[in-house]
Design an enzyme around this catalytic site. Sequence first.
Site, PDB file in Angstrom:
ATOM      1  N   HIS A 103      67.771  31.666  45.522  1.00 30.80           N
ATOM      2  CA  HIS A 103      67.060  31.806  46.797  1.00 30.80           C
ATOM      3  C   HIS A 103      66.406  30.480  47.183  1.00 30.80           C
ATOM      4  CE1 HIS A 103      64.421  34.150  49.689  1.00 30.80           C
ATOM      5  NE2 HIS A 103      63.707  33.039  49.533  1.00 30.80           N
ATOM      6  N   GLU A 104      65.656  29.902  46.248  1.00 33.70           N
ATOM      7  CA  GLU A 104      64.937  28.670  46.567  1.00 33.70           C
ATOM      8  C   GLU A 104      65.902  27.512  46.824  1.00 33.70           C
ATOM      9  OE1 GLU A 104      61.919  29.066  47.266  1.00 33.70           O
ATOM     10  OE2 GLU A 104      61.837  31.072  46.410  1.00 33.70           O
ATOM     11  N   GLU A 151      60.040  26.630  47.970  1.00 32.79           N
ATOM     12  CA  GLU A 151      61.220  25.786  48.119  1.00 32.79           C
ATOM     13  C   GLU A 151      60.928  24.330  48.433  1.00 32.79           C
ATOM     14  OE1 GLU A 151      60.632  27.725  52.290  1.00 32.79           O
ATOM     15  OE2 GLU A 151      60.372  28.307  50.198  1.00 32.79           O
ATOM     16  N   ASN A 152      59.806  23.778  47.981  1.00 35.26           N
ATOM     17  CA  ASN A 152      59.506  22.368  48.236  1.00 35.26           C
ATOM     18  C   ASN A 152      60.772  21.534  48.016  1.00 35.26           C
ATOM     19  OD1 ASN A 152      56.592  23.101  48.194  1.00 35.26           O
ATOM     20  ND2 ASN A 152      56.991  23.323  46.016  1.00 35.26           N
ATOM     21  N   GLU A 194      63.658  32.698  55.544  1.00 34.91           N
ATOM     22  CA  GLU A 194      63.605  33.665  54.448  1.00 34.91           C
ATOM     23  C   GLU A 194      64.735  34.685  54.462  1.00 34.91           C
ATOM     24  OE1 GLU A 194      61.951  32.951  52.059  1.00 34.91           O
ATOM     25  OE2 GLU A 194      60.387  31.640  52.826  1.00 34.91           O
ATOM     26  N   GLU A 220      52.714  25.674  51.672  1.00 32.34           N
ATOM     27  CA  GLU A 220      53.123  26.658  52.675  1.00 32.34           C
ATOM     28  C   GLU A 220      52.068  27.770  52.719  1.00 32.34           C
ATOM     29  OE1 GLU A 220      57.208  28.913  54.022  1.00 32.34           O
ATOM     30  OE2 GLU A 220      56.615  29.085  51.944  1.00 32.34           O
ATOM     31  N   GLY A 243      56.047  34.008  44.364  1.00 29.84           N
ATOM     32  CA  GLY A 243      57.085  34.028  43.338  1.00 29.84           C
ATOM     33  C   GLY A 243      57.645  32.646  43.090  1.00 29.84           C
TER      34      GLY A 243
END
Length: 844
Positions: free
Chosen positions: A289-290, A256-257, A312, A121, A253
């Site tokens: 989050h991920e 999210e793959n 996001e 990304e 940080g």
Amino acid sequence: MTESTHLYDLFHPAHYDIYLDINRETKQISGKTTITGDALATTIGIHQKFLKIQQVTVDGKAVTVTDDPAAEAIRIPVPQTGNVTLAIDYTAPLTDSMMGIYPSYYDVNGEQKQIIGTQFETTAARQAFPSIDEPEAKATFDLAIKFDEQPGEMVISNMPETKVEAGVHYFDTTVKMSTYLIAFAFGDLQSKMTTTKSGVQVGVFATKAHQANELDFALDIAKRSIEFYEDFYQTPYPLPHSWQLALPDFSAGAMENWGLVTYREAYLVLDPDNTSFETKQRVATVIAHELAHQWFGDLVTMKWWDDLWLNESFANMMEYVAIDAIEPDWHIWEVFQTTEAPMALQRDATDGVQSVHVQVEDPAEIDALFDSAIVYAKGARMLVMVRALIGDDALRTGLKAYFDAHKFGNATGADLWSALGTAANMDLKSVMNSWLEQPGYPVLTAAVVDGQLTVTQQQFFIGDGTDAKRQWQVPLSSNYAEVPELLTASQVTLGTYADLRQANGQPFRLNVGNNSHAIVKYDDTLLADILDHITELTAIDQLQLLQDQRLLAEGRQISYADVVALLPRFAASEATVVNDALYQVAGNLKKFVTPDSDAEKQLQQFFDRLSAAQVDRLGWTPKAGESNDDQLTRPYVLSAALYAKNAQSVAAAHELFTANRDNLAGLPAATRYYVLANEVTNFSDATVFDQLLTDYRQATDASYKADLCAALTTTPDAKLIAKLIAVFEDAATVKPQDLRAWYRGVLANAKGQQAAWDWIRQDWAWLEATVGGDMEFTTFITVTAAIFHTPERLAEFKEFFEPKIPTPGLGREIKMDTKVIASRVALVEDEKAAVNAAVAQVVQ
């Protein structure tokens, strides 16, 4: 030059066969990518960057291709439109850029090792394999990887491994997905596994530089987060496994793959026996989050990067929803109030800030969209407002419909508002577009005018701003029933104030709960009433009052000196959120004094007055059974006491350092930094300094390394500052991913600021070559602007950075940050005397 056409408009890929042969020793990649898909034109484009194309065939026949460097692509002739098969042979370098396919370095028992990982990304998949590297170009992928494999090494990817033949590792066919979510890694890894109640295999992977139990916390949070999301979204996790991988070198940080989430080590692995509660909260929210993205972003993906907020903002809200559900005693929404809310309000008050939804094409400008204060924090506040408006039942119903309609495909913001609005029976799009498409936010002015209680909205600015007469549909969230749910006009009159006050029996308030993206300015009558009942306010109410008063002062709508006078009223609070707001204001007062001046000595007395009773109550050492608030508040008051040069606190910290000198990592993690910083600032010599720098080089605990970095950069010794500057470009000491923290630490040190500022100006070309390719690069400008507050530094900032405005990806940040510094300089120059007088009055 920007791309004039998305390459997906010319070719729709359906399936990729990707073969990669990666040699770590020679740092070379050779690959072959075969793509089947639908050609919509007789000349199509395929993205590639830094690849050396050796041969291209179309339906088995070699063709001549044309380079198109402006589009980061090659142009390929095809015999006809319709179904075609492309085969592309190529080689590529294995670089240390932390983008594309790259090595991460780490030490085990003094031996340097490396693992290979990926970061694609936003537009770096094209550095690994030729592709239509756009979010809408979803396809299925078969991945085969060969590498210079050593005994005991493993390789992992988005999907399970199916076989190994002749040293080639083959992985199962993926679901339909975007290129930027492909990921793999290999090396000497360890792992821990568990399974969710629905049968999803969950694993945490890290290098063997870590103890096995450092993986336990993340494994538990990941498992329970997936279980929560499956229930909340009413949509099954769509892959057989969910791997979490800690990479020693990682620019962002986390990422999210799909099925293989990658993280900085600091945000995944932790010591279960000595990690602060704050760090556990941070790691848990990053994981949540991920994993929120596995549905929102991966299963359903934005069509183009202008809707990045769709990914996001939503994940940023859901991380708090998830952790609040699985760890309700943590009160995690308080962290949202002390981090996301003030960050969004601060950034969004500068004229020229981007809106949440931004048109963008150029790859360099796409990376610049990742403005954490806007796309993440402000966007999350927008969605918190939506959740408050429609409730969780409608939110879940709408999300299920959204996933059902768009799974394995793409969507826009309008699609989300449509699904949620239908579920809530509300025209949500018209409400939210005022927040999505416009920059900034309003100040709500509540006033008694001719006996009538009125509320008006007007855009709020810190610094100069052009009033464009923007209006928002603002959830007012008042404690008076007579107030409408939404303010849709510029002004509303609510009725006779005296009657309303008597009927409601409490001071009038707006934005109760601090969930609306706005601040409130009360006139003198209303504010005095609130302050007279301050003990009746909740902790969040008190935080909001301090937050809004601070912002109003920075926006020059009230005097900063008036805010100073408020602070002692809150000093005894045991609530973390109140102390956070209190010490944010107090910390800002340091900008109004010159180091080592009489004014600073008065400010130090002020800090002592604010913190002394709390330090006595809490002490330096965590106590068994103490509350979460006490654990989280202790660092605020100890920091204040050390700035105040409180003799007892300075001595107590020195005693702790001396007693633990042989095992500084074993100091309680929540207070360890303050012990180390006190030593470096007040007692350090070259021997102590070198010991800490050696500890930094050898440590594997990311939390301890962060403490050492933050402490070492506080040294007042010019020779030691020079030693720090000298290691900035030594990757064996300071990894490029950590350089910003070192630079910021020295820049924030009054004794080191000149040296750090000289370094970045002299070595900008080196910095750009080293970290210029990733989305974190512009934050070196941001952290510089956050510290500068004098006319001299403003002039130097402009002189250095303004010539770089034409550089793709840098222009917006430079313009914004110039305004940020200018407004701060004007505030300090205009209010310095009044602020220092207010401080002096308190400490008399």
